[in-house]
Write an enzyme that holds these catalytic residues in place. Structure first.
Site, short mmCIF file in Angstrom:
data_model
loop_
_atom_site.label_atom_id
_atom_site.label_comp_id
_atom_site.label_asym_id
_atom_site.label_seq_id
_atom_site.Cartn_x
_atom_site.Cartn_y
_atom_site.Cartn_z
CB CYS A 60 49.53 37.44 53.12
SG CYS A 60 51.16 37.25 52.42
NE ARG A 69 43.79 38.36 51.96
CZ ARG A 69 43.35 39.54 51.54
NH1 ARG A 69 42.12 39.66 51.10
NH2 ARG A 69 44.13 40.59 51.57
CD1 TRP A 75 50.45 34.68 45.95
CD2 TRP A 75 51.73 36.51 46.19
NE1 TRP A 75 50.84 35.09 44.70
CE2 TRP A 75 51.62 36.21 44.80
CE3 TRP A 75 52.48 37.62 46.55
CZ2 TRP A 75 52.23 36.97 43.81
CZ3 TRP A 75 53.10 38.38 45.56
CH2 TRP A 75 52.96 38.05 44.20
CG ASN A 127 48.19 41.03 53.62
OD1 ASN A 127 48.93 40.95 52.65
ND2 ASN A 127 46.92 41.37 53.52
N GLY A 128 51.52 42.30 53.58
CA GLY A 128 51.98 43.57 53.03
C GLY A 128 53.48 43.53 52.80
CD GLU A 132 38.28 38.03 31.80
OE1 GLU A 132 39.27 38.79 31.85
OE2 GLU A 132 37.92 37.35 32.78
CE LYS A 183 39.49 34.48 34.19
NZ LYS A 183 39.28 35.84 34.40
CD GLU A 196 43.40 34.86 35.60
OE1 GLU A 196 43.52 35.73 36.44
OE2 GLU A 196 42.29 34.51 35.13
CG HIS A 234 49.15 44.86 11.62
ND1 HIS A 234 49.65 45.45 10.50
CD2 HIS A 234 47.84 45.16 11.65
CE1 HIS A 234 48.69 46.10 9.87
NE2 HIS A 234 47.57 45.94 10.55
CE LYS A 248 38.52 36.52 43.49
NZ LYS A 248 38.40 36.43 42.02
C1 G6P Z 1 44.32 39.52 40.52
C2 G6P Z 1 43.24 38.48 40.35
C3 G6P Z 1 42.42 38.80 39.10
C4 G6P Z 1 41.86 40.21 39.19
C5 G6P Z 1 42.96 41.24 39.43
C6 G6P Z 1 42.38 42.59 39.78
O1 G6P Z 1 45.25 39.40 39.51
O2 G6P Z 1 43.81 37.18 40.25
O3 G6P Z 1 41.35 37.87 38.99
O4 G6P Z 1 41.19 40.51 38.01
O5 G6P Z 1 43.77 40.84 40.54
O6 G6P Z 1 41.72 42.48 41.01
P1 G6P Z 1 40.54 43.39 41.50
O7 G6P Z 1 40.15 42.81 42.82
O8 G6P Z 1 41.10 44.78 41.62
O9 G6P Z 1 39.45 43.32 40.50
#
Ligand code: G6P
Length: 612
Positions: A2, A27, A74, A100-101, A485, A489, A492, A508, A607
């Protein structure tokens, strides 16, 4: 999660707020809304969907108002629709709130309010919050400021809120606990937002609000007090952020811009800290506590998402160079596990946003058990940066694409620098190796630049694989976290199912998935496990899996076995993740674009995850 923006001053509030909401869309972006004092009083306009849809919706409306609050959501409580979008009215429609929260005790508060005759239009905890404030004001015959304060003493949970009232047309009341809030100070005007990005085009003077603080802006004056009603002195900071850093600058997406920024962001990260020719490496942030890390019995790394993957790479680096045992923990698990934390433990918390709720809570837990916290954050002034005893910023510049890219390589840069400083002090690295590593780190931006030249080749590969339903990513040693990673990616932003595994673990379980339909991305650069990875590639080929291999330039062996080979420049094994991740970022980007996905704002994600 948010985004909130509010304005009071001499300008038209609506355009300022809409622009700010667009900057904060990373956000949350399932609905958006705005409250203005216009026409016949306090009005709320809100719409499911993105800010652009709200903008459309406002086209025929009189938006004249020099005060307003706006929100991009969000969803937590209630599905994304017009009713659940913020702002929310009190029952007499005299107050409006953006939030927000999460209010954890909202259900019991709501029940009490329903018993008193309150009717709710949404399923949100935020609407309960504003009705609760209204109820307190009515019962206590107090002003709004006091009603907000009293309400905050009773709600449980996390919040950044801004409230406006029809009765106080030049006033905004805001507060924070656990969710970020920053105030921009203009000339006779104030900007409030979840982060500084909506503010910097108007002013670079800001005040970051702390937990349990209440902000009252009234008749051009800013007052901050705490929840116990004690006045606080605002600490004004000057922001060092350029507007162009938060714009796309000719790229189609923020994510692509941020991938291509990496040679610069890595350099920015070590600028003024590393000078290989002089043999110097200094991190201002580890002065006071350096000896704690040097003498640590154990390092515990806590993080989430991509930052957790950076932590996994750091585990290999710290153990190799510093010979200190390292544990890498998901913050969300760590915080609820009653973990064993001893005095000699040092916690390194990694977070791009510096606001991730689980990481923040894990820090508080570790602190309460006496651990020293070292923060590695990108966002300056963020909650995690402030909650840490010491730390080092990654200085990668604002990362706006939801999928993290440049933050990852900058985190690895900082973590490598810390490990080299500590290793040198512990005497666990030879002089020769230390200097070799400094030179190798300094040359990473060039290697990344080289890797970015693979963009067209990767786009070609993306075209061939964009319709696949599953991907497997395999790597060993330093490249194992890179495999995780790469898979993260892809899922996501393209919504293709992808799994990362240590290559040897394949037999395994995951090997059962392999057939001619399964693309397997091997990160198989020349390192100490190279020969073993070559055998793993053979095992996949023997089962007709399609191999895409990221290899070191000049490799003669793997090109003879893999269908597709992506050659990246050689570097020290410990630094390879910063280079080998580049093609994986580009692969997921191109596949997602080709599938028509919204790369910068993938569905369901945010984010900055400020709820647990
Ligand atoms: C969310 C974002 C990711 C990020 C993760 C941790 O899931 O979409 O891209 O890696 O949060 O966020 P931070 O700000 O703590 O690195």
């Amino acid at each position: 999660m948010c985004g909130i923006v509010a304005y009071v001053g001499h300008r038209q509030a609506c355009p300022v707020i809409l622009k700010g909401l667009k900057r904060l869309e990373y956000r949350g972006y399932d609905s958006a809304g705005i409250a203005l004092l216009n026409g016949n009083g306090l009005n709320i306009y809100k719409k499911k969907g993105r800010v652009i849809e709200l903008e459309e919706h406002l086209k025929q409306t009189d938006i004249t108002s020099t005060i307003g609050i706006g929100h991009t959501r969000w969803a937590t409580h209630g599905e994304p629709n017009d009713q659940n979008a913020h702002p929310h009215f009190s029952s007499d429609r005299k107050l409006a709130i953006i939030h927000n929260g999460i209010i954890e005790n909202y259900a019991s508060l709501k029940q009490d309010l329903v018993n008193k005759g309150h009717k709710f239009l949404s399923e949100t905890d935020s609407e309960v919050f504003i009705h609760f404030i209204e109820d307190i004001q009515r019962n206590n015959h107090c002003d709004l400021e006091e009603a907000v304060r009293l309400a905050l003493t009773k709600v449980v949970g996390a919040y950044a809120i801004v409230i406006m009232s029809v009765d106080e047309p030049n006033s905004l009341i805001a507060a924070r606990k656990g969710s970020p809030l920053v105030i921009g100070l203009g000339k006779n005007e104030f900007f409030l937002a979840s982060d500084a990005t909506p503010i910097i085009e108007y002013t670079n003077e800001v005040v970051y609000i702390n937990d349990h603080e209440i902000v009252v802006i009234k008749d051009n004056l800013l007052k901050i007090k705490n929840i116990q009603d004690v006045a606080m002195t605002p600490y004004i900071q000057t922001l060092d952020m350029e507007l162009e850093a938060i714009e796309k600058g000719g790229y189609e997406h923020f994510m692509l811009k941020e991938i291509f920024e990496q040679p610069k962001s890595i350099k920015d990260c070590f600028r003024g800290r590393l000078n290989a020719a002089k043999g110097s490496l200094v991190l201002g942030g580890i002065r006071e506590y350096a000896n704690k890390i040097v003498n640590a019995d154990r390092i515990i790394i806590i993080a989430c998402g991509t930052s957790w993957h950076a932590g996994l790479v750091a585990e290999y680096i710290f153990e190799e160079f510093c010979r200190i045992p390292v544990e890498v923990e998901y913050a969300s698990e760590f915080r609820y596990r009653n973990p064993v934390i001893n005095e000699g433990d040092v916690v390194i918390a990694i977070s791009q946003s510096g606001e991730t709720a689980d990481t923040l809570a894990a820090i508080e837990l570790a602190k309460s058990k006496g651990a020293i916290i070292f923060g590695v954050c990108n966002v300056v002034g963020s909650s995690i940066a402030r909650a840490s005893h010491e730390g080092a910023y990654t200085h990668a510049g604002p990362e706006i694409g939801v999928a993290s890219t440049k933050a990852f390589t900058a985190q690895l840069t900082v973590l490598t620098m810390i490990s080299l400083i500590v290793a040198r002090k512990r005497g666990t690295i030879t002089d020769t190796k230390y200097h070799e590593m400094l030179y190798a780190l300094e040359s990473i931006p060039e290697k990344v630049e080289e890797a970015l030249k693979l963009n067209d080749q990767i786009k070609y590969i993306a075209e061939l694989f964009k319709d696949k339903r599953n991907f497997l990513y395999l790597g060993r040693g330093y490249n194992f976290p890179v495999a995780l990673e790469g898979a993260l990616k892809l899922k996501e932003i393209s919504y293709i199912h992808a799994e990362g595994y240590p290559a040897a673990e394949m037999k395994h379980g995951p090997i059962a998935l392999i057939d001619e339909e399964m693309p397997v991305v091997f990160i198989a650069t020349k390192d100490s496990s190279y020969e073993k990875v070559v055998s793993n590639i053979q095992e996949v080929r023997a089962r007709k899996g399609v191999v895409i291999a990221v290899v070191t330039e000049g490799d003669k062996v793997i090109p003879a076995m893999a269908e597709f080979v992506i050659e990246v420049p050689a570097t020290n094994e410990a630094l390879m993740p910063m280079v080998s991740v580049i093609p994986l970022q580009l692969l997921s980007y191109h596949i997602a674009v080709m599938r028509g996905c919204n790369v910068d704002q993938p569905r369901n994600l945010a984010k900055s995850v400020t709820v647990e």
